[in-house]
Every structure is written in C-alpha cells, then in structure tokens.
Write an enzyme that holds these catalytic residues in place. Structure first.
Site, PDB file in Angstrom:
ATOM      1  N   HIS A   1       4.191   1.574   2.168  1.00 27.01           N
ATOM      2  CA  HIS A   1       5.266   0.696   1.746  1.00 27.01           C
ATOM      3  C   HIS A   1       5.834   1.643   0.544  1.00 27.01           C
ATOM      4  O   HIS A   1       7.121   1.882   0.709  1.00 27.01           O
ATOM      5  CB  HIS A   1       5.062  -0.559   1.339  1.00 27.01           C
ATOM      6  CG  HIS A   1       4.223  -1.463   2.180  1.00 27.01           C
ATOM      7  ND1 HIS A   1       3.036  -1.706   2.075  1.00 27.01           N
ATOM      8  CD2 HIS A   1       4.965  -1.956   3.271  1.00 27.01           C
ATOM      9  CE1 HIS A   1       2.649  -2.403   2.905  1.00 27.01           C
ATOM     10  NE2 HIS A   1       3.772  -2.681   3.887  1.00 27.01           N
TER      11      HIS A   1
ATOM     12  N   CYS B   1       3.632 -11.052  19.352  1.00 26.33           N
ATOM     13  CA  CYS B   1       2.840 -10.468  18.432  1.00 26.33           C
ATOM     14  C   CYS B   1       3.271 -11.045  17.074  1.00 26.33           C
ATOM     15  O   CYS B   1       4.059 -10.652  16.477  1.00 26.33           O
ATOM     16  CB  CYS B   1       2.899  -8.999  18.519  1.00 26.33           C
ATOM     17  SG  CYS B   1       1.925  -8.146  17.083  1.00 26.33           S
TER      18      CYS B   1
ATOM     19  N   HIS C   1      -0.262  -2.951  16.801  1.00 27.74           N
ATOM     20  CA  HIS C   1      -1.181  -3.583  15.870  1.00 27.74           C
ATOM     21  C   HIS C   1      -2.765  -3.679  16.327  1.00 27.74           C
ATOM     22  O   HIS C   1      -3.709  -3.957  15.613  1.00 27.74           O
ATOM     23  CB  HIS C   1      -0.982  -5.188  15.474  1.00 27.74           C
ATOM     24  CG  HIS C   1       0.440  -4.867  14.379  1.00 27.74           C
ATOM     25  ND1 HIS C   1       1.619  -5.037  15.018  1.00 27.74           N
ATOM     26  CD2 HIS C   1       0.323  -4.773  13.068  1.00 27.74           C
ATOM     27  CE1 HIS C   1       2.219  -4.852  13.806  1.00 27.74           C
ATOM     28  NE2 HIS C   1       1.465  -4.763  12.696  1.00 27.74           N
TER      29      HIS C   1
ATOM     30  N   LYS D   1      -4.418  -2.796   6.327  1.00 27.06           N
ATOM     31  CA  LYS D   1      -4.921  -3.431   5.279  1.00 27.06           C
ATOM     32  C   LYS D   1      -6.143  -4.160   6.039  1.00 27.06           C
ATOM     33  O   LYS D   1      -7.268  -4.170   5.483  1.00 27.06           O
ATOM     34  CB  LYS D   1      -4.109  -4.794   4.781  1.00 27.06           C
ATOM     35  CG  LYS D   1      -2.938  -4.224   4.041  1.00 27.06           C
ATOM     36  CD  LYS D   1      -2.100  -5.271   3.637  1.00 27.06           C
ATOM     37  CE  LYS D   1      -0.670  -4.884   4.196  1.00 27.06           C
ATOM     38  NZ  LYS D   1       0.510  -5.575   3.922  1.00 27.06           N
TER      39      LYS D   1
ATOM     40  N   CYS E   1       3.905  -8.340  14.280  1.00 26.19           N
ATOM     41  CA  CYS E   1       5.064  -7.667  14.478  1.00 26.19           C
ATOM     42  C   CYS E   1       6.300  -8.761  14.259  1.00 26.19           C
ATOM     43  O   CYS E   1       7.278  -8.393  14.128  1.00 26.19           O
ATOM     44  CB  CYS E   1       5.429  -7.075  15.954  1.00 26.19           C
ATOM     45  SG  CYS E   1       4.393  -5.632  16.179  1.00 26.19           S
TER      46      CYS E   1
ATOM     47  N   HIS F   1       0.880  -1.253  -0.096  1.00 29.36           N
ATOM     48  CA  HIS F   1      -0.199  -0.003  -0.126  1.00 29.36           C
ATOM     49  C   HIS F   1       1.044   1.344  -0.084  1.00 29.36           C
ATOM     50  O   HIS F   1       2.200   1.066  -0.008  1.00 29.36           O
ATOM     51  CB  HIS F   1      -1.013   0.033   0.976  1.00 29.36           C
ATOM     52  CG  HIS F   1      -0.499  -0.106   2.788  1.00 29.36           C
ATOM     53  ND1 HIS F   1       0.561   0.682   2.949  1.00 29.36           N
ATOM     54  CD2 HIS F   1      -0.555  -1.106   3.711  1.00 29.36           C
ATOM     55  CE1 HIS F   1       0.733   0.514   4.160  1.00 29.36           C
ATOM     56  NE2 HIS F   1       0.168  -0.653   4.592  1.00 29.36           N
TER      57      HIS F   1
ATOM     58  N   LYS G   1      -3.363   5.433  11.151  1.00 31.28           N
ATOM     59  CA  LYS G   1      -2.314   4.409  10.512  1.00 31.28           C
ATOM     60  C   LYS G   1      -2.984   3.631   9.534  1.00 31.28           C
ATOM     61  O   LYS G   1      -4.057   2.897   9.729  1.00 31.28           O
ATOM     62  CB  LYS G   1      -1.693   3.732  11.356  1.00 31.28           C
ATOM     63  CG  LYS G   1      -0.611   3.014  10.754  1.00 31.28           C
ATOM     64  CD  LYS G   1       0.462   2.251  11.640  1.00 31.28           C
ATOM     65  CE  LYS G   1       1.562   1.541  10.893  1.00 31.28           C
ATOM     66  NZ  LYS G   1       1.258   0.126  10.668  1.00 31.28           N
TER      67      LYS G   1
ATOM     68  N   CYS H   1      -1.271  -5.812  21.459  1.00 33.24           N
ATOM     69  CA  CYS H   1       0.100  -5.161  20.874  1.00 33.24           C
ATOM     70  C   CYS H   1      -0.381  -3.923  20.576  1.00 33.24           C
ATOM     71  O   CYS H   1      -1.186  -3.534  19.985  1.00 33.24           O
ATOM     72  CB  CYS H   1       0.629  -5.867  19.511  1.00 33.24           C
ATOM     73  SG  CYS H   1       1.474  -4.922  18.404  1.00 33.24           S
TER      74      CYS H   1
HETATM   75  O1  ME8 Z   1       8.198  -4.778   9.122  1.00 30.61           O
HETATM   76  N1  ME8 Z   1       3.024   4.781   7.018  1.00 30.61           N
HETATM   77  O2  ME8 Z   1       7.772  -5.456   6.685  1.00 30.61           O
HETATM   78  P1  ME8 Z   1       6.401  -4.698   6.502  1.00 30.61           P
HETATM   79  C1  ME8 Z   1       4.594   4.718   6.681  1.00 30.61           C
HETATM   80  N2  ME8 Z   1       9.546  -7.344   6.826  1.00 30.61           N
HETATM   81  N3  ME8 Z   1       5.314   3.621   6.530  1.00 30.61           N
HETATM   82  C2  ME8 Z   1       4.537   2.591   6.391  1.00 30.61           C
HETATM   83  C3  ME8 Z   1       3.221   2.271   6.752  1.00 30.61           C
HETATM   84  C4  ME8 Z   1       2.735   3.490   6.998  1.00 30.61           C
HETATM   85  N4  ME8 Z   1       1.104   3.477   7.308  1.00 30.61           N
HETATM   86  N5  ME8 Z   1       3.049   1.010   6.780  1.00 30.61           N
HETATM   87  C5  ME8 Z   1       4.007   0.491   6.329  1.00 30.61           C
HETATM   88  C6  ME8 Z   1       8.357  -5.306   7.908  1.00 30.61           C
HETATM   89  N6  ME8 Z   1       5.097   1.298   5.930  1.00 30.61           N
HETATM   90  C7  ME8 Z   1       9.626  -6.445   7.852  1.00 30.61           C
HETATM   91  C8  ME8 Z   1      10.922  -5.664   7.739  1.00 30.61           C
HETATM   92  S1  ME8 Z   1      13.543  -5.200   7.136  1.00 30.61           S
HETATM   93  C9  ME8 Z   1      14.823  -6.059   7.633  1.00 30.61           C
HETATM   94  C10 ME8 Z   1      12.185  -6.343   7.670  1.00 30.61           C
HETATM   95  C11 ME8 Z   1       6.497   0.696   5.604  1.00 30.61           C
HETATM   96  O3  ME8 Z   1       5.958  -5.295   5.301  1.00 30.61           O
HETATM   97  C12 ME8 Z   1       7.479   1.460   6.640  1.00 30.61           C
HETATM   98  O4  ME8 Z   1       8.771   1.542   6.016  1.00 30.61           O
HETATM   99  O5  ME8 Z   1       5.477  -4.793   7.659  1.00 30.61           O
HETATM  100  C13 ME8 Z   1       7.488   0.389   7.728  1.00 30.61           C
HETATM  101  O6  ME8 Z   1       8.538   0.209   8.688  1.00 30.61           O
HETATM  102  C14 ME8 Z   1       7.465  -1.032   6.691  1.00 30.61           C
HETATM  103  O7  ME8 Z   1       6.607  -0.420   5.543  1.00 30.61           O
HETATM  104  C15 ME8 Z   1       7.054  -2.402   7.118  1.00 30.61           C
HETATM  105  O8  ME8 Z   1       6.865  -3.312   6.181  1.00 30.61           O
END
Ligand code: ME8
Length: 526
Positions: free
Chosen positions: A22, A128, A156, A307, A131, A19, A304, A153
């Site tokens: 990301h 969690c 979340h 999904k 997380c 979304h 925030k 959590c």
């Molecule tokens: O945490 N606002 O992956 P993830 C801003 N796989 N940024 C956001 C956001 C929002 N509402 N939602 C998501 C993970 N992001 C792990 C990471 S790294 C070694 C492993 C962005 O798919 C933001 O960068 O849950 C957040 O940290 C990341 O997506 C989390 O992506």
C-alpha cells in the site's frame, strides 16, 4: 481558472493495517504530486479508506466489534499514521463512511436510476469476498491438496462462494463499444501498455451488466429507492474520487479538479478503474479521467505480499532503520514502475550504502566541509578560470533536469531518479578529478579552489531541487546547509524546469556542514 493536477491512490480497505504494498502506491503517487508542485503547478492529491462491504464487516465481526468502530480504530491508529511514516503530502483524506461521501453516492446512483441505467434482476455466480467481486469462470483456478474440489480466486487463492441474489444492475453491457472507442481514441488512458492490452481484450469479449447492490447485509450506503439494499462496495468506493473533489457539493472545487489526471492503482484493481469506472462516468455524463496507471506487485521472497501469509511488512519496520527518504528512494528507484519488483533487506541496505550514504551523502558532506575548512563557511565566487570540466558538469546538470522531467511525464519515477543520479555520479567524479583538497595546499591556486567548490555547490543546489519530490527531508537539509533559503527563497519555490540553470547560488552565502544526510546504519539494527 486553471485546472489543478489531480492525482489519486486507491482508497484502501480498513480490514487490516497497511503494509509496504500500500505504501508503495502512495509513495509513487506522492512523488508525482510533489514533482508537479515543484513545477509550480496547482496540485490536488487524494488518498483515503474504503470502509464498507462484506470484507470489512466480517473482519469487524470476527474481532467482536462493529464495522464503524473497527474502521475508526484502523483509520486513526494505522492508515493515517502511515502517511506520516512515509512522508505523504496528500491534500485530502476521504473515508467512505463520511457524510460528504455517502450523501453524494446516493445522489449519483439515484441519477443513474432516473436515467434508466439501472434495472432489477437476479444473479448467481462465484463471489470472492477478498476482491469484493463476482468472478467469471476464467478468473478461477482449481484448488489442490486441502482445497481440492474447490474453485479458488486466482488473485487471493481463497475459495469463492456461490451467491444468488435479486439485485439492482447497471446496464454496463451497453457501454462495450463506447469504451472500446474511448480506448482507441485515448491510447494513453490505460498504462502501461501491458495493462492497456489486458483491458482492451477483456472488453472486446463483451461486457456483462453489473450487479450494484446487496441485500444480504447492511454495511454500506443505502440504495435511495429501496432501503432493503446497500450499494455494492466497489460502486461506492470508486465514487470517492468524485465526492472528495466536490461532486454535487462544491461546484468551484469540482470544476477546478475534475477529472483526475492520474489514478494510480495496483494491477489487481485495474478493471474496476479502467472499465467499470469510465462506464459509470459515461452513464452519468461526466468527463473521464485522463489516465489510469496500474503498477505491478511488490514481491517478498518471490511471492506477492499477503497479510494472511505473514509476508506483509509494515512500512515503519523499514523507516525505523533507514528513514522515510531512503524508503521512498528505494521503492521509486529499484522497481521499474509498472513491473513487478522484489523487496529484500539486503537490496535496500546495499542501495542505502552505495547510492545514498556513499553517493549523495558523501558528496554533500565533502563539499560543505571544504567550504567550511578553506573559506570559513562562506561560499566563494567562481573565477574566470572556468574549464571544460565545469562546463561539462553544468551540461550534465541541465541534461539531468530535462531528462528527469520528461521521465515524470512518462510516469517513470525509476527513470527520473536514474537521470538525476547521473549528476550525483558526475559531481563525485568531478571532485575526484579536480582534487580540491590537493589544490588547497597551494596558496597560489586559491582562485581555482574557489571555482571548484562553487561548481560543486551548484551541482548540490540542482540536486536538492531535483530530489525534493523523492526525498523531501534530505533535500530540505541540503538546501539549508547550502544557505540557499536566504539567497534563493524556499526549496518549494524553485521551479524544477530551472534546476539545471547554472550559477544560481549567491557567493558570500553561509554554508554549513550539518549532520550526515544518510548516517551509517548499524548492521545489527535490521
Ligand atoms: O483494493 N504490491 O483496497 P486494498 C503492490 N479498497 N501494491 C500493492 C500490494 C502489493 N503486494 N498489495 C497492495 C482495494 N497493494 C480497494 C480499492 S479504490 C476505489 C478501492 C496496493 O486495501 C495496490 O495499489 O486491497 C493495490 O491496488 C491496492 O494496494 C489494494 O488495496
């Protein structure tokens, strides 16, 4: 061999499609990568997907498929395509299920085991799954309503699960003081300041040893000395930054890229990057990244995005209407990087109209159209009648270039774009004051007209260079319409530090109007 400037995004979970949250992280990382390339630096920009662990496993199971098949599908149909949707210029894309990653993760963990950094123990705590993290009591909130009596959590809002496992542990507690020393000696390691303060006060409480394996499921990298365990997904995931850079496989590449200059992350995963990751690297004797930058939340309707709450917006929903350049510009400009920021359709539509269509787009079309109309599409030479107005415009261009470049060093894309916009506004103001359309009516003023149009075209030249990192498509079109490619070479080859040097366009060059950079949006299209 000079070190490459190495930047990363998090590797995203493949449990669902991307979304705009990301995409926001990836666009910011891409902007910084492109800006450094425009400085003519060697840049290496990595992104990818995090595919192991319970969260992905459960999603695959509930969709009646294997985690591998699920990950393959999501990567090919969602995660890789979104990079094209937002015009990301990543140099590599790593998947944690690839051999080049899995094998090196095993070697890394074996190395820590051999060095006595890992021991066997038991752990019981609240976990969690969203997380993929054991939670401390301070990370939990009491449920209310349907969820009363449950511990949730705080990120979340979902109930945590009590887990008790015999696992392998990393002696992270031994790194508390070394980490605190490191933060002290490297004040720029965690940014912004609020993130740094949070990390330092967390570590000051003293670190616990970290459970780094799981034995209740098998979707992960096998622990080399005990195949009944898989490596905890976060240890596996963080190592992507090293394995993709050639750790343990390609010495030359690793020496050239390591360590990362900036890891871009959202604030939800700050501790993993600013505490666990450096502790792991210290234990392995590897150099630490130079910076972890944690940006804020993107909010939709004040919340925030999530999904599960259906507030997640796919990037293509926005780019289909506004295009990728406006998408990138909006998120980079409208949100102070590091703070939370809200997305709204009204806001992006208003900025599109005022700043892109009326501001930059109109400037470009007015100038190129007038060169067409009054000089048959051939850029005229400036004459000897240069006035304070031209000198001021040249100074503003030089200042914009300098300030934007400094803002990029502060990892402040919003400030960089604000600095460049001073030039957009100044160039529009210059045209309004000089009124070339009126000057054109007086045949005796041909020289003045030439100077005005050459100077305005010069402002556009500087803008194409300064905006290439944020809006690569529009900048390329602007460069083309100025005929600059032939005279000055490719846009990519224009050093950003030189953008403000006045008088680079070559008179006699063919200038064309081309299509509007930011066409009118049909208000019903959103
Ligand atoms: O945490 N606002 O992956 P993830 C801003 N796989 N940024 C956001 C956001 C929002 N509402 N939602 C998501 C993970 N992001 C792990 C990471 S790294 C070694 C492993 C962005 O798919 C933001 O960068 O849950 C957040 O940290 C990341 O997506 C989390 O992506």
């Amino acid at each position: 061999m000079p070190k490459a400037f190495y930047v990363t995004t998090p590797i995203y979970y493949v449990n669902d499609a991307p979304h705009i949250g990301h995409a926001y992280t990836t666009v910011a990382t891409d902007f910084i990568a492109r800006w450094h390339r425009q400085r003519q630096e060697d840049v290496w920009f990595l992104t990818g997907t995090d595919e192991h662990g319970e969260k992905v496993l459960r999603t695959a199971e509930s969709n009646g498929t294997s985690p591998r098949a699920w990950a393959d599908r999501l990567v090919e149909t969602a995660w890789k395509p979104v990079l094209r949707t937002i015009d990301a210029s990543n140099d590599d894309f790593i998947r944690t299920t690839e051999d080049r990653h899995v094998e090196r993760v095993k070697e890394f963990i074996q190395g820590l085991h051999d060095a006595g950094e890992i021991f066997e123990g038991t752990y019981e705590g609240a976990y969690c799954v969203a997380c993929e993290e054991y939670k401390q009591p301070g990370d939990l909130v009491e449920g209310t309503g349907d969820q009363s009596g449950l511990q949730l959590c705080s990120i979340h809002g979902q109930p945590v699960e009590m887990l008790a496992e015999t696992n392998y542990f990393f002696r992270m507690s031994a790194y508390t003081d070394r980490l605190l020393d490191f933060y002290e000696q490297n004040p720029g390691f965690v940014q912004p300041e609020s993130a740094r303060n949070e990390v330092v006060s967390f570590v000051k409480q003293g670190l616990q040893d970290l459970s780094i394996s799981r034995s209740t499921f098998d979707w992960g990298v096998t622990v080399p000395w005990d195949p009944s365990h898989v490596i905890y997904v976060w240890i596996d995931a963080l190592l992507n930054y090293a394995t993709a850079a050639g750790y343990g496989a390609d010495r030359e590449k690793f020496d050239k890229t390591w360590p990362a200059d900036i890891h871009f992350v959202g604030k939800d995963i700050l501790r993993f990057h600013a505490v666990i990751w450096p502790a792991m690297l210290m234990a392995a004797g590897l150099p630490l990244p130079k910076k972890v930058f944690a940006h804020g939340w993107l909010l939709v309707g004040g919340e925030k995005m999530s999904k599960s709450k259906l507030t997640g917006i796919a990037p293509a929903q926005i780019t289909d209407t506004f295009g990728s350049d406006a998408f990138r510009y909006y998120f980079l400009r409208a949100i102070a990087f590091g703070n939370d920021g809200s997305f709204s359709w009204e806001d992006i539509a208003a900025r599109y109209q005022a700043e892109l269509a009326n501001g930059l787009g109109n400037l470009a079309s007015r100038v190129t159209a007038m060169v067409g109309r009054y000089f048959d599409g051939v850029l005229p030479a400036p004459r000897t009648d240069v006035t304070d107005a031209e000198r001021t415009l040249a100074t503003v261009a030089a200042q914009a270039a300098k300030e934007a470049d400094a803002a990029v060093d502060r990892v402040a894309p919003h400030e960089a774009l604000a600095a460049v916009w001073v030039l957009v506004d100044a160039a529009n103001g210059y045209l309004t004051e000089q009124q070339p359309w009126a000057v054109a009516k007086d045949e005796s003023q041909r020289e003045r007209l030439a100077t005005i149009l050459y100077s305005s075209a010069e402002a556009l030249r500087a803008l194409a260079v300064l905006l290439n990192a944020a809006m690569p498509k529009a900048s390329a079109r602007l460069w083309e319409s100025l005929g600059a490619e032939k005279a000055l070479g490719s846009l990519a080859a224009q050093p950003v530090g030189d953008a403000g040097r006045w008088g680079q366009l070559v008179p006699g060059t063919e200038v064309t109007k081309g299509e509007a950079l930011f066409p009118r949006i049909d208000p019903d299209a959103q």
